[in-house]
Enzyme design. Structure first.
Site, short mmCIF file in Angstrom:
data_model
loop_
_atom_site.label_atom_id
_atom_site.label_comp_id
_atom_site.label_asym_id
_atom_site.label_seq_id
_atom_site.Cartn_x
_atom_site.Cartn_y
_atom_site.Cartn_z
N PRO A 117 0.71 -1.18 -0.05
CA PRO A 117 0.11 -0.15 0.18
C PRO A 117 0.78 1.22 0.01
O PRO A 117 1.84 1.42 0.89
CB PRO A 117 -0.82 -0.07 1.29
CG PRO A 117 0.24 -1.00 2.27
CD PRO A 117 0.76 -1.75 1.24
N LEU A 118 0.67 2.41 -0.71
CA LEU A 118 1.40 3.26 -1.19
C LEU A 118 0.41 4.68 -1.24
O LEU A 118 -0.20 4.71 -2.16
CB LEU A 118 2.30 3.33 -2.17
CG LEU A 118 3.34 2.15 -2.29
CD1 LEU A 118 4.13 1.97 -3.59
CD2 LEU A 118 4.35 2.75 -1.30
N THR A 119 0.17 5.55 -0.22
CA THR A 119 -0.18 6.77 -0.28
C THR A 119 0.46 7.61 -1.23
O THR A 119 1.63 7.79 -1.23
CB THR A 119 -0.12 7.31 1.14
OG1 THR A 119 -0.82 6.62 1.90
CG2 THR A 119 -0.63 8.78 1.28
N ALA A 178 -3.80 3.82 1.31
CA ALA A 178 -4.56 3.78 2.49
C ALA A 178 -5.90 4.78 2.10
O ALA A 178 -5.55 5.63 1.71
CB ALA A 178 -3.82 4.38 3.71
N SER A 227 6.53 17.29 15.31
CA SER A 227 7.53 16.48 14.19
C SER A 227 8.53 17.56 13.61
O SER A 227 8.14 18.49 13.98
CB SER A 227 6.50 15.81 13.50
OG SER A 227 6.21 16.81 12.24
N HIS A 241 -5.74 -1.47 8.13
CA HIS A 241 -4.53 -0.65 8.34
C HIS A 241 -4.42 -0.68 10.13
O HIS A 241 -4.75 0.25 10.42
CB HIS A 241 -4.57 0.50 7.61
CG HIS A 241 -3.03 1.33 7.80
ND1 HIS A 241 -2.09 0.82 8.48
CD2 HIS A 241 -2.78 2.15 6.78
CE1 HIS A 241 -1.06 1.53 8.12
NE2 HIS A 241 -1.47 2.51 6.97
N HIS A 266 1.81 1.40 11.67
CA HIS A 266 2.31 2.87 11.32
C HIS A 266 1.74 3.92 12.58
O HIS A 266 1.89 5.13 11.90
CB HIS A 266 2.23 2.96 9.97
CG HIS A 266 3.04 2.27 9.20
ND1 HIS A 266 2.69 2.11 7.86
CD2 HIS A 266 3.86 1.45 9.22
CE1 HIS A 266 3.60 1.14 7.09
NE2 HIS A 266 4.48 0.71 8.02
N TYR A 269 -1.36 4.65 13.25
CA TYR A 269 -2.51 5.22 13.03
C TYR A 269 -3.35 4.75 14.18
O TYR A 269 -3.03 4.04 15.07
CB TYR A 269 -2.90 4.85 11.59
CG TYR A 269 -2.05 5.40 10.70
CD1 TYR A 269 -1.75 7.27 10.72
CD2 TYR A 269 -1.12 5.06 9.74
CE1 TYR A 269 -1.12 7.67 9.84
CE2 TYR A 269 -0.36 5.57 9.04
CZ TYR A 269 -0.22 6.97 9.01
OH TYR A 269 0.72 7.78 7.98
N ARG A 311 13.17 -4.37 11.01
CA ARG A 311 14.31 -3.53 10.52
C ARG A 311 13.76 -2.09 10.12
O ARG A 311 14.66 -1.45 10.01
CB ARG A 311 15.14 -3.94 9.65
CG ARG A 311 14.32 -4.55 8.27
CD ARG A 311 15.12 -5.22 7.27
NE ARG A 311 14.17 -5.70 6.09
CZ ARG A 311 14.69 -6.44 5.22
NH1 ARG A 311 15.79 -7.20 5.59
NH2 ARG A 311 13.82 -6.77 4.04
N GLY A 342 7.17 -1.82 -1.81
CA GLY A 342 6.82 -0.49 -1.59
C GLY A 342 7.58 0.34 -2.81
O GLY A 342 7.08 0.54 -4.09
N ARG A 343 8.64 0.85 -2.38
CA ARG A 343 9.29 1.91 -3.16
C ARG A 343 9.83 1.26 -4.45
O ARG A 343 9.69 2.00 -5.69
CB ARG A 343 10.40 2.57 -2.52
CG ARG A 343 9.85 3.31 -1.33
CD ARG A 343 11.16 3.78 -0.25
NE ARG A 343 11.22 2.50 0.61
CZ ARG A 343 12.29 2.49 1.35
NH1 ARG A 343 12.99 3.46 1.76
NH2 ARG A 343 12.45 1.29 2.39
C1 LIG Z 1 5.46 6.81 -0.93
C2 LIG Z 1 4.96 5.96 0.43
C3 LIG Z 1 3.81 5.61 0.86
C4 LIG Z 1 3.17 4.76 1.76
N1 LIG Z 1 1.95 4.61 1.94
C5 LIG Z 1 1.65 3.70 2.84
C6 LIG Z 1 0.17 3.46 3.15
O1 LIG Z 1 -0.84 4.08 2.59
N2 LIG Z 1 -0.08 2.36 3.82
C7 LIG Z 1 0.74 1.65 4.43
O2 LIG Z 1 0.53 0.85 5.18
N3 LIG Z 1 2.23 1.77 4.34
C8 LIG Z 1 2.41 2.85 3.39
N4 LIG Z 1 3.96 3.15 3.12
C9 LIG Z 1 4.81 1.93 3.58
C10 LIG Z 1 5.01 0.85 2.46
O3 LIG Z 1 3.85 0.07 2.17
C11 LIG Z 1 6.10 -0.13 2.83
O4 LIG Z 1 5.73 -0.64 4.11
C12 LIG Z 1 7.62 0.58 3.07
O5 LIG Z 1 7.75 1.58 1.80
C13 LIG Z 1 8.70 -0.13 3.22
O6 LIG Z 1 8.85 -1.16 2.20
P1 LIG Z 1 9.97 -0.87 0.80
O7 LIG Z 1 11.11 -0.77 1.60
O8 LIG Z 1 9.53 -2.04 -0.02
O9 LIG Z 1 9.54 0.42 0.36
C14 LIG Z 1 4.18 4.04 2.32
C15 LIG Z 1 5.48 4.09 1.91
C16 LIG Z 1 5.90 4.97 1.07
C17 LIG Z 1 7.38 5.09 0.43
#
Ligand SMILES: Cc1cc2nc3c(=O)[nH]c(=O)nc-3n(C[C@H](O)[C@H](O)[C@H](O)COP(=O)(O)O)c2cc1C
Length: 365
Positions: A30-32, A63, A135, A177, A180, A182, A269, A320-321
């Protein structure tokens, strides 16, 4: 590439997740993206998600707010109003047209918000009235209002309705969700939850809200369509716990009783959203305890993802990224091709194309 060669890449082996036949194990995390203007899903998201769709691949949507008190960031999608449900439909259809399996991440930010996002400028709600520390990332958080015990069923019902709406929009299921920092995580963690009613204090009490949400959502749409994401080891958004191992294990065992489709856990980690730390903690005890599909996420690359699958530490790995910047990530993993680098500056900008749908596919760069 032939099937024989594919089988040598554990991430590209098929997997049956409940009633869903997945063709590989590379999940879109999931990526906002903050491009859903006015909290309404936008047409450009159809292209974004369909670019990242493979036949039999699992995608978790960004999300998505369950109500008008659930928001803490600009231009995030919602799913509590008819207009939002209708606007999700073509996006879900675009994913289904390519054979993807698409679940909606349903979300309440709780105290990770401020009065500017709240109806009538009211205080954000939480399990506590303790504010988040100021923050240094430019966000302003307003002191939250502690929910009364009698108000909690209404919030649980908002999650239930959001799940119902997700099914109406055509999603294959939902991910709750619970990670993190929330709202759900605020209840779970002993460094935030200072309640003295049945939703605070003991581990069992702190997990009650999460489990009641899971039960309500499962009753509404079927536990075989419901997963939850948690991050017991993370402490960002001021949401840490003194015994994350016990918290994770208790949740994994409790979720078995509901027969939940999947448990999605962020790696220890990942102490914050961006950086990977060396650490000795492990998700293996939770993996062993949970009887459904176990998804891991956080800092994975091709090799350690393959290793996690090969060593049976996970069923699926969410990226994610890497997936944000590589719409054809499963194909690149298959070929062991180089990856596009992500551009952090455009993660949350509002452009409908730049940093969103303009990352090149293999051979296009
Ligand atoms: C741009 C961005 C938006 C994210 N949005 C969410 C989200 O909406 N919901 C969520 O559970 N995690 C969110 N995350 C966390 C990612 O789902 C993921 O757990 C995190 O990027 C680590 O994984 P990665 O190393 O593969 O990027 C977000 C991360 C990034 C970089």
């Amino acid at each position: 590439m032939g099937d024989d060669q594919k089988l040598q890449v554990p991430l590209l082996t098929p997997y049956k997740m409940g009633n869903f036949q997945l063709s590989h194990r590379v999940v879109l995390a999931p990526l906002t993206r903050q491009r859903m203007y006015g909290n309404v899903p936008q047409p450009h998201a159809a292209l974004y998600y369909s670019q990242r769709t493979t036949k039999g691949g699992l995608l978790i949507a960004e999300a998505t707010a369950i109500s008008d008190t659930a928001i803490g960031y600009p231009e995030v999608p919602g799913i509590w109003k008819k207009e939002q449900v209708e606007a999700w439909k073509p996006i879900v259809e675009a994913v289904h047209a390519k054979g993807g399996i698409f679940v909606c991440q349903i979300w309440h930010t709780g105290r990770v918000s401020n009065t500017g996002f709240q109806p009538n400028g009211q205080a954000p709600i939480s399990c506590t009235d303790k504010p988040i520390s100021p923050s240094n990332d430019g966000f302003h958080y307003s002191p939250p209002r502690r929910l009364g015990t009698e108000e909690i069923p209404q919030i649980i019902d908002d999650f239930r309705l959001a799940a119902k709406n997700a099914m109406e929009a055509g999603f294959d299921g939902v991910e709750i969700h619970g990670a993190h920092g929330y709202l759900i995580d605020q209840f779970l963690k002993d460094q935030v939850n200072d309640r003295t009613d049945e939703y605070g204090g003991s581990l069992e009490n702190r997990c009650r809200f999460a489990l009641e949400v899971v039960e309500a959502v499962s009753e509404e749409i079927g536990a075989d369509r419901v997963g939850i994401r948690i991050s017991p080891f993370a402490d960002y958004n001021d949401s840490g716990d003194s015994n994350p191992d016990a918290l994770g294990l208790y949740l994994a065992e409790s979720l078995n009783k509901v027969g939940l489709l999947f448990l999605h856990v962020v790696e220890p980690r990942m102490k914050n959203a961006w950086e990977k730390f060396e650490c000795s903690e492990s998700l293996v005890p939770m993996r062993k305890a949970f009887e459904g599909t176990f998804i891991v996420a956080g800092g994975y690359e091709r090799e350690d993802g393959n290793k996690a699958i090969a060593e049976n530490r996970a069923d699926l790995v969410a990226y994610g990224r890497a997936f944000l910047a590589n719409p054809d990530l499963p194909r690149r993993f298959e070929l062991n091709a180089p990856l596009n680098k992500y551009d952090r500056n455009t993660f949350y900008t509002s452009d409908p194309i730049v940093g969103y749908t303009d990352y090149p596919f293999l051979g296009q760069a």
